[in-house]
Design a protein around this motif. Sequence first.
Motif, mmCIF file in Angstrom:
data_model
loop_
_atom_site.group_PDB
_atom_site.id
_atom_site.type_symbol
_atom_site.label_atom_id
_atom_site.label_comp_id
_atom_site.label_asym_id
_atom_site.label_seq_id
_atom_site.Cartn_x
_atom_site.Cartn_y
_atom_site.Cartn_z
ATOM 1 N N UNK A 106 0.876 -1.058 0.085
ATOM 2 C CA UNK A 106 0.089 -0.021 -0.013
ATOM 3 C C UNK A 106 0.836 1.226 0.096
ATOM 4 N N UNK A 107 0.245 2.502 -0.742
ATOM 5 C CA UNK A 107 1.266 3.537 -1.089
ATOM 6 C C UNK A 107 2.216 3.722 -2.010
ATOM 7 N N UNK A 108 2.390 2.401 -2.937
ATOM 8 C CA UNK A 108 2.989 2.438 -4.299
ATOM 9 C C UNK A 108 2.312 3.233 -4.989
ATOM 10 N N UNK A 109 3.163 3.382 -6.130
ATOM 11 C CA UNK A 109 2.408 4.315 -7.206
ATOM 12 C C UNK A 109 1.909 3.377 -8.175
ATOM 13 N N UNK A 110 0.833 3.197 -9.037
ATOM 14 C CA UNK A 110 0.596 2.228 -9.985
ATOM 15 C C UNK A 110 1.244 2.558 -11.237
ATOM 16 N N UNK A 111 1.832 1.243 -11.695
ATOM 17 C CA UNK A 111 2.624 1.447 -12.994
ATOM 18 C C UNK A 111 1.778 1.415 -14.243
ATOM 19 N N UNK A 112 2.440 1.489 -15.270
ATOM 20 C CA UNK A 112 2.022 1.227 -16.729
ATOM 21 C C UNK A 112 1.612 -0.118 -17.004
ATOM 22 N N UNK A 113 0.509 -0.306 -17.989
ATOM 23 C CA UNK A 113 -0.267 -1.352 -18.002
ATOM 24 C C UNK A 113 -0.940 -2.259 -16.910
#
Length: 731
Positions: free
Chosen positions: A627-634
């Motif tokens: 939790x707290x991580x950024x959502x990456x591409x795809x």
Amino acid sequence: MQDNATEVTAAGIARLAGVGRAAVSNWRRRHADFPKPVGGTETSPSFALAEVESWLRKQGKLAEVPLRERVWQQLVGHPEGPVAALTHAGCVLLLIHDRPTVWLDVSAGSDERLAAMLPGALEEVLTPRFGPVTAVNSRRAVNSPRPGNTPRAVNTAHANADPVNTPANTTGTHADRVNTSATDAAVNTHPAVHLPTGPDLLPSAPLLRGAAELAAELGARQTFEFLLGRHLDANPRQYTLTPADLAGLMADLAGPARTVLDPACGTGALLRAVTTRPDQELYAQDSAPELAALTALRLALHTRAAVRGATGDTLRADAHPQLHADAVLCHPPFNERNWGHDELAYDPRWEYGFPARTESELAWVQHALARLKDGGTAVLLMPPAAASRRSGRRIRADLLRRGALRAVVALPVGAAPPYNIPLHLWVLRRPEKAPAQPEVLLADTGQFAADGRGGPDWRDVSEAVLDAWRAFDRAGTLGERPGLARSLPVIDLLDDDVDLAPARHLPPPTAADGAEQLTAVRERLGETLRLTTDLTPAPADATHPTRWPLTTIGELARGGALVMRTGGNGGHARVPVLTDHDVLAGTAPSGTLPESDEEAVLVEPGDVVVPVLGGGSMARVIDDATGGAALGRNLVLLRPERTALDPWFLAGFLRGTANNRQASSYASTATRLDVRRLQLPRLPLDEQRRYGARFRALDEFERALRRAGRLGEQLVRGMYDGLTDGTVAPD
């Protein structure tokens, strides 16, 4: 007084109001009276800060613009650019720091009076700190190099990070002729800090008043660090970060010093790391005028030491040719071909040999040695190739023979950019006399590398390196510390390659350590295999397929049962990013996103993340650790409404092979999943939780299998290594 010329982007408006970027877009669409763009582009417009602040206050969305944000937006929107604005602010903050009553006097009255009186007040502060200063147009002095210098390409600057995460060092630009004397060097160098004129300062007046107000809250030094840190964070591609912990280690290796030089100073973190006494003299040079000026101001706010900064190409136009420093700290540019090879063939600094065109780092090494007094110490951050390239073997051999190179320390992977290779520290000392039987210290701290992206354990790295260096420095020799450090007679290294890579000369770990590590891995593998046995699902009873009424993710999103977000639009340099590979492999966030005005999508515990490329059926429920991580591409994020959807039920049914097949489309080279078309059965929440519990048990079983696989690979590799290096017996 509000500066009507200051502009702010949509991302800046979002920060001012404490909302997301999407909210600002909605305001623009829904409110006809929202301020019209005054600049920028069609896709990234900018707005007048005063108009935006007035509109937000009228709408009740903002009681008062936070002081930090107002000052920052004034700096970013400065007509001469943020660097000129930051330099003006730094000069005034130094005035406030040194002579606060003078600032109170000159700031009383109008902006025109402030701009007229400020140059005289600044001259009285800048001259004692930096030497004589001259009034030069700030646009030329700060934002452009002198005639005769060719600017370097973007992203060749090194920037040192420190406790406020402000990134360190750039290198020189290229002059058109050789300069080997003090007179010639003065032609192509000039003081780092210039005295701004009244007309220069007038557009900065609102910013300077705001910075002074912020300094009353935070302090002058902390205000400058905040503004500088925010500027460097906003322009990450222009600077290569060097961690503050690494700067501290380099300063500790150099030891106490009264006169210190950084010939590629960047934003000055290396020199900050050595400022411990008021009688010090700090010398700095950088080819980028803005960085040289910011370094000088930063150091002056940080210490009472004398600061002598200069702008110019260090190798071609040395600003300190007569200096004999106690210590030199330097993070030179790597793999620089156009460093002056053709012009500097007869330069007196090449005592140990003329560097090849491909050996710019060895030119910086010899420059550092040339600026040391006898017995002085230099510490340079070097690429590992400099220790073994054949084109540099003659210079390395002479450095060894004459006792100038004292230690080579391999840092862990991830210690500094580029993060995928173990950079080296070279510790050099200008010899007072050639040692009779010289030895050199070789150390490898690779064992302290971190498993994730958090960087190495700097405490352990520093303790290991400093303990080995100090023991070696006292005795001139160091016994073997298996896998970590040893000293070798120079004669043992003077072969055809003169290869100084520490890993090639260090003994392996002791047999006891190797056996203990293998035993620990074997025990963990055994525990994991027993766990997989316990978690193995029981065979299901054969039943007729159940026919449920179905719904789709798209319908659930339209009905408010879940929120659907797409990743990869932008991010922040300090936030870890969850990639599609992390989701597929079940590992911790490991990616990065480019800095952008777009707001990153941050995952929360209980979210379900689905990869959209590759054709595999996978969904991951986010736990507390992720939790707290950024959502990456795809990746697509599904945030279920807990009163309507169970996350594990959602994730489990999304992994069905038939479900994925009917929701997939095919491009020329890849399969793409349309998440909106994925289907779910319409079940009561209690029934969802029954399925969710089973899906969660399957997830634990899958994770245990992956862990067993990794431990098995580690055990096999350890056995191969132990058998081949003699630490494990065949029987």
